[in-house]
Design a protein around this motif. Structure first.
Motif: not given
Length: 423
Positions: A17-18, A29-34, A108-111
């Motif tokens: 996430k960082s 920056e993910v504050l709330d994924s929903g 996403l695969q990069r993280f």
């Protein structure tokens, strides 16, 4: 790679996430994924993100490849106009918003950390396994496992409630009638269960209410409706039942089932349909208000007393109408009564209390925890995997786990699978 797994990664933020950035280099920056959307439309609703320090509130759509956006024709669907982020495993094309700017996209695969991917590959390996996590299930924390088993037990009750609620609807909420139908079904066990349920539904319960004070009429009703009084047998008891059934058949316009519906093949004599019907006769002749009595019973000994009935003298020396046998009482065994409690009493009481908004979960658990663990191939296999069930509560939960999660590979919805994936 499955899209469902990407949903799981996003929902539980199992990525770095960082250092999260878009494919264009924008800092996210993910504050709330929903909230996870299981209906049509974007996968996550009302997500809250910061993209390059600007706050965005909207929806997130997830795909294996970016091009899946066009494969699924989202560009033509207004439901996707409020998507603020596209999360993909592989970025293979740009997706454009209405203003012709590229939709912010995360590959996403990069993280995702390597150990999370390894756990996923272990769980969803193509290797043939009885359950996906059979090599790792003993690693699960006992507290977590016990809580999950309790949830599974009540899920199983909810699934059993479906039939009960259908029967209640058909009987105008007559719990006494539904108890009778469920008991008859479960007296038939797995082999004859459906045929026995047909028998219970082949006449109005009001007929049984009228005849159950007379043992001969009650016997004639059940054996006659099951089709067992259609033969020519020169026996005084059989002929009396035949005569009584013809009277009842005419009076209540009854139509018997074909006796071929009931299986005797490869069954132990004590499980013959004829013996189970004789025991039902004994039970309903002895107890006139069985449902209210099951509600009053709390302890296991109360149920053993309630179901302690003896067949009449004819059936003590017979397994079928055709031939006599060595005399035996043919009482309901404790193990059979346990099955009736598991499959009839507890589910029906659960629905009854649920309909009144007062489910006593603790009392239901206390009752089923008094019962010995069931014996079957699924429970035996869990035992081989060092998951030992101590009582019927745990065996019921394990059956739900195997049948509703493991077989369907619903590891991402399973607490055990979640724990193993998160590492």
């Amino acid at each position: 790679m499955k899209e469902e797994f990407l949903h799981f990664l996003w929902q539980y933020k199992l990525f770095n996430k960082s250092n999260l950035t878009s494919v264009k280099g924008g800092i996210i920056e993910v504050l709330d994924s929903g909230s996870y959307n299981t209906n049509s439309g974007p996968d996550f609703l009302n997500s809250k993100l910061k993209i390059d320090d600007q706050l965005w509130v909207g929806n997130v759509e997830i795909h294996i490849k970016s091009s899946d956006w066009y494969v699924h024709h989202h560009e033509k669907d207004k439901n996707y106009d409020a998507v603020i982020l596209h999360v993909v495993w592989e970025h293979d094309t740009n997706v454009f918003m209405k203003n012709n700017h590229p939709l912010p996209t995360v590959e996403l695969q990069r993280f995702v950390q390597e150990d999370v991917l390894e756990n996923y590959q272990k769980l969803f390996s193509k290797e043939q396994r009885w359950i996906p996590c059979e090599k790792q299930i003993t690693e699960i924390d006992s507290f977590l496992l016990n809580n999950w088993l309790e949830r599974l037990f009540f899920e199983r009750l909810e699934n059993k409630s479906i039939l009960i609620k259908e029967l209640l609807l058909q009987s105008n909420n007559d719990y006494e009638a539904v108890l009778f139908q469920l008991l008859v079904k479960n007296f038939g066990l797995k082999v004859n269960g459906e045929a026995f349920l047909e028998l219970a539904k082949s006449f109005e319960f009001s007929v049984l209410r009228k005849v159950r004070f007379n043992e001969e009429q009650l016997s004639a009703l059940l054996f006659g409706q099951a089709g067992f009084l259609e033969n020519k047998i020169e026996d005084g008891y059989y002929l009396e039942l035949q005569k009584e059934y013809k009277y009842l058949q005419h009076k209540y316009q009854l139509k018997p089932l074909a006796k071929q519906r009931f299986q005797f093949f490869r069954m132990r004599p004590n499980n013959f349909p004829t013996i189970r019907i004789a025991q039902l006769v004994a039970l309903y002749f002895k107890h006139q208000h069985l449902f209210s009595q099951t509600l009053e019973a709390i302890h296991l000994k109360d149920f053993y007393m309630l179901f302690s009935v003896e067949v009449n003298d004819f059936w003590k020396t017979h397994y079928t109408f055709e031939a006599a046998s060595k005399k035996s009482p043919k009482k309901l065994t404790k193990s059979f009564i346990d099955l009736l409690i598991i499959n009839t009493i507890v589910p029906l009481r659960f629905v009854y209390e649920q309909e009144r908004g007062e489910v006593n979960e603790e009392q239901l658990l206390q009752l089923i925890q008094q019962l010995r663990p069931e014996k079957n191939s699924i429970i035996n296999k869990f035992s081989e995997l060092k998951i030992e069930a101590k009582n019927a509560f745990e065996t019921q939960a394990l059956l739900e786990l195997k049948n509703n999660y493991c077989i369907k590979k619903r590891c991402l919805q399973c607490v055990i699978g979640n724990s193993l994936l998160k590492g």
